[in-house]
Design a protein around this motif. Structure first.
Motif, mmCIF file in Angstrom:
data_model
loop_
_atom_site.group_PDB
_atom_site.id
_atom_site.type_symbol
_atom_site.label_atom_id
_atom_site.label_comp_id
_atom_site.label_asym_id
_atom_site.label_seq_id
_atom_site.Cartn_x
_atom_site.Cartn_y
_atom_site.Cartn_z
ATOM 1 N N ASP A 79 -48.621 11.420 -9.575
ATOM 2 C CA ASP A 79 -48.242 12.482 -10.798
ATOM 3 C C ASP A 79 -47.845 13.630 -11.386
ATOM 4 O O ASP A 79 -47.088 12.405 -12.531
ATOM 5 C CB ASP A 79 -46.355 12.209 -9.922
ATOM 6 C CG ASP A 79 -45.478 13.114 -10.054
ATOM 7 O OD1 ASP A 79 -45.901 14.358 -10.562
ATOM 8 O OD2 ASP A 79 -44.128 13.422 -9.059
ATOM 9 N N ARG A 163 -32.352 19.338 -14.471
ATOM 10 C CA ARG A 163 -33.286 18.909 -13.895
ATOM 11 C C ARG A 163 -34.730 19.406 -13.341
ATOM 12 O O ARG A 163 -34.423 20.369 -13.732
ATOM 13 C CB ARG A 163 -32.955 18.857 -12.245
ATOM 14 C CG ARG A 163 -30.672 17.942 -12.327
ATOM 15 C CD ARG A 163 -30.737 17.703 -10.969
ATOM 16 N NE ARG A 163 -29.603 16.544 -10.601
ATOM 17 C CZ ARG A 163 -29.110 16.308 -9.905
ATOM 18 N NH1 ARG A 163 -29.932 16.559 -8.365
ATOM 19 N NH2 ARG A 163 -28.565 15.378 -9.963
ATOM 20 N N TRP A 164 -35.604 19.064 -13.135
ATOM 21 C CA TRP A 164 -36.948 19.133 -12.674
ATOM 22 C C TRP A 164 -37.508 18.973 -11.272
ATOM 23 O O TRP A 164 -36.759 17.700 -11.164
ATOM 24 C CB TRP A 164 -38.224 18.843 -13.732
ATOM 25 C CG TRP A 164 -37.529 19.666 -15.139
ATOM 26 C CD1 TRP A 164 -37.013 20.116 -15.192
ATOM 27 C CD2 TRP A 164 -39.088 19.585 -16.350
ATOM 28 N NE1 TRP A 164 -36.588 21.110 -17.028
ATOM 29 C CE2 TRP A 164 -38.200 19.577 -17.285
ATOM 30 C CE3 TRP A 164 -40.080 18.456 -16.532
ATOM 31 C CZ2 TRP A 164 -39.145 19.698 -18.291
ATOM 32 C CZ3 TRP A 164 -40.822 18.427 -17.540
ATOM 33 C CH2 TRP A 164 -40.438 19.625 -18.778
ATOM 34 N N ARG A 165 -38.215 19.313 -10.700
ATOM 35 C CA ARG A 165 -38.732 19.370 -9.516
ATOM 36 C C ARG A 165 -40.066 18.472 -10.095
ATOM 37 O O ARG A 165 -40.915 18.643 -10.240
ATOM 38 C CB ARG A 165 -38.952 19.633 -8.793
ATOM 39 C CG ARG A 165 -37.491 20.921 -8.180
ATOM 40 C CD ARG A 165 -38.577 22.120 -7.032
ATOM 41 N NE ARG A 165 -36.410 22.116 -6.732
ATOM 42 C CZ ARG A 165 -35.819 22.005 -5.340
ATOM 43 N NH1 ARG A 165 -36.215 19.837 -5.263
ATOM 44 N NH2 ARG A 165 -34.689 21.950 -5.111
ATOM 45 N N TYR A 167 -43.216 17.185 -8.102
ATOM 46 C CA TYR A 167 -43.397 17.068 -5.695
ATOM 47 C C TYR A 167 -43.922 16.231 -6.354
ATOM 48 O O TYR A 167 -43.808 15.852 -4.489
ATOM 49 C CB TYR A 167 -43.947 18.653 -5.969
ATOM 50 C CG TYR A 167 -43.250 20.013 -6.355
ATOM 51 C CD1 TYR A 167 -42.618 20.481 -4.895
ATOM 52 C CD2 TYR A 167 -43.619 20.897 -7.641
ATOM 53 C CE1 TYR A 167 -41.662 21.507 -5.718
ATOM 54 C CE2 TYR A 167 -42.650 22.100 -8.322
ATOM 55 C CZ TYR A 167 -42.422 21.706 -7.100
ATOM 56 O OH TYR A 167 -41.397 23.577 -7.172
ATOM 57 N N TYR A 172 -35.872 15.506 -7.046
ATOM 58 C CA TYR A 172 -35.544 16.912 -8.399
ATOM 59 C C TYR A 172 -34.626 15.488 -9.395
ATOM 60 O O TYR A 172 -32.835 15.699 -8.734
ATOM 61 C CB TYR A 172 -34.594 17.530 -7.511
ATOM 62 C CG TYR A 172 -34.219 18.813 -8.204
ATOM 63 C CD1 TYR A 172 -34.634 19.944 -8.723
ATOM 64 C CD2 TYR A 172 -33.012 19.275 -8.076
ATOM 65 C CE1 TYR A 172 -34.217 20.658 -9.660
ATOM 66 C CE2 TYR A 172 -31.841 19.849 -8.170
ATOM 67 C CZ TYR A 172 -32.449 20.878 -9.240
ATOM 68 O OH TYR A 172 -32.305 21.990 -9.367
#
Length: 304
Positions: A79, A163-165, A167, A172
């Motif tokens: 990631d 908050r961030w995503r 993926y 999240y």
């Protein structure tokens, strides 16, 4: 086969250092851990100054992480967004670690602090591993499987803002959580010469709630760049990186890792974890002995 280490300022048997690297690589291949948390104590036991051992171990971890990162990138198990935040935190943490390292050097307490941190760290990790390993063995003997872990991030992480995503990890959450985690591992890497994977991986699983598939690759991705930054900071500030020592360790660890990987296929994971826990606790006990035991004669002279 004696070889002079310019930074450590002593002569060592090159085959012994390669052998120490081989032992760490063997453990890495057998147990799936980086092994960096054992490199520094083994070097200290051999007589390498703790500051040089910690700084050089970090550079050895950098070299050993490259092949693993390339493999995981090819598999798509990294990631990059999460890894970038962890790296940013790790670099900041390494910078803070430089200040702490230099302060402890100025106070003349750096060797003692390194030894004490290793005792606490290895003792805690060893006890936790022993507990989980014994529970796994009991479950294996009785035929009862432990309940599956629910993948969920810690409530403290859920309470953080902005908050961030992510993926690649299916999360999240706030980037502050991986940023702080990266800072903690960066400080440890600077002070102890460890990759930090033994703390990073469990924290990513149980605190951040990342998927198992992306944890190892993302952890190695962070370790590669943070240990690289740490090595550069050590070289420019503490002047404690001995590249000759690091290269000898790397030669042994690469070879040992290949042998360890093959051995791991012949043993059950439950028994491997028990063995690793025992090794970690033995190293912690030896480090404790080195801190508390004082010989009757600190210096001896041998006349030939």
């Amino acid at each position: 086969m004696d070889l002079y280490l310019p930074i450590a300022n002593l002569s060592v048997n090159a085959l012994v250092i390669i052998g120490l690297g081989g032992v760490v690589g063997l453990l890495s291949g057998m147990f799936g851990v980086g092994g960096g948390f054992l490199t520094t104590p083994l070097l200290i036991f051999y007589g390498i100054p703790p500051t040089v051992a910690a700084a050089s171990a970090a550079s050895q971890v950098t070299g050993a992480s490259v092949s693993g990162v390339v493999t995981h990138i090819a598999r798509g198990t990294v990631d990059f967004r999460m890894g970038g935040v962890l790296i940013a935190g790790g670099v900041v943490g390494a910078g803070l670690g430089v200040l702490i390292f230099r302060l402890l050097q100025y106070l003349g307490q750096i060797d003692t602090v390194i030894g004490l941190l290793y005792v606490l760290m290895l003792g805690g990790i060893g006890l936790l591993m022993a507990k989980e390993s014994i529970q796994a063995l009991i479950a294996l003997k009785t035929g009862k499987r432990p309940p599956a872990r629910k993948r969920r991030h810690h409530p403290l992480v859920a309470a953080l803002p902005m908050r961030w995503r992510f993926y690649g990890s299916g999360l999240y959450i706030s980037p502050l959580a991986p940023l702080l985690l990266g800072m903690a591992t960066g400080i440890l890497t600077m002070l102890l010469g460890v990759g930090g994977g033994f703390i990073l991986v469990p924290a990513m699983l149980y605190l951040l709630g990342m998927t198992t598939q992306s944890v190892v690759g993302t952890s190695l991705f962070q370790i590669l760049f943070v240990t690289m930054a740490t090595t550069m900071m050590h070289a420019m500030t503490t002047k404690a990186v001995d590249l000759v020592l690091a290269m000898l360790l790397l030669i042994g660890s690469v070879t040992g890792a290949q042998i360890g990987t093959r051995l791991s296929m012949t043993m059950r994971p439950e028994y491997l974890r028990v063995l690793l826990a025992a090794i970690v606790l033995l190293v912690a006990a030896r480090m404790t002995l080195g801190l508390v035991w004082r010989p009757d004669e600190i210096f001896t002279i041998e006349v030939r």
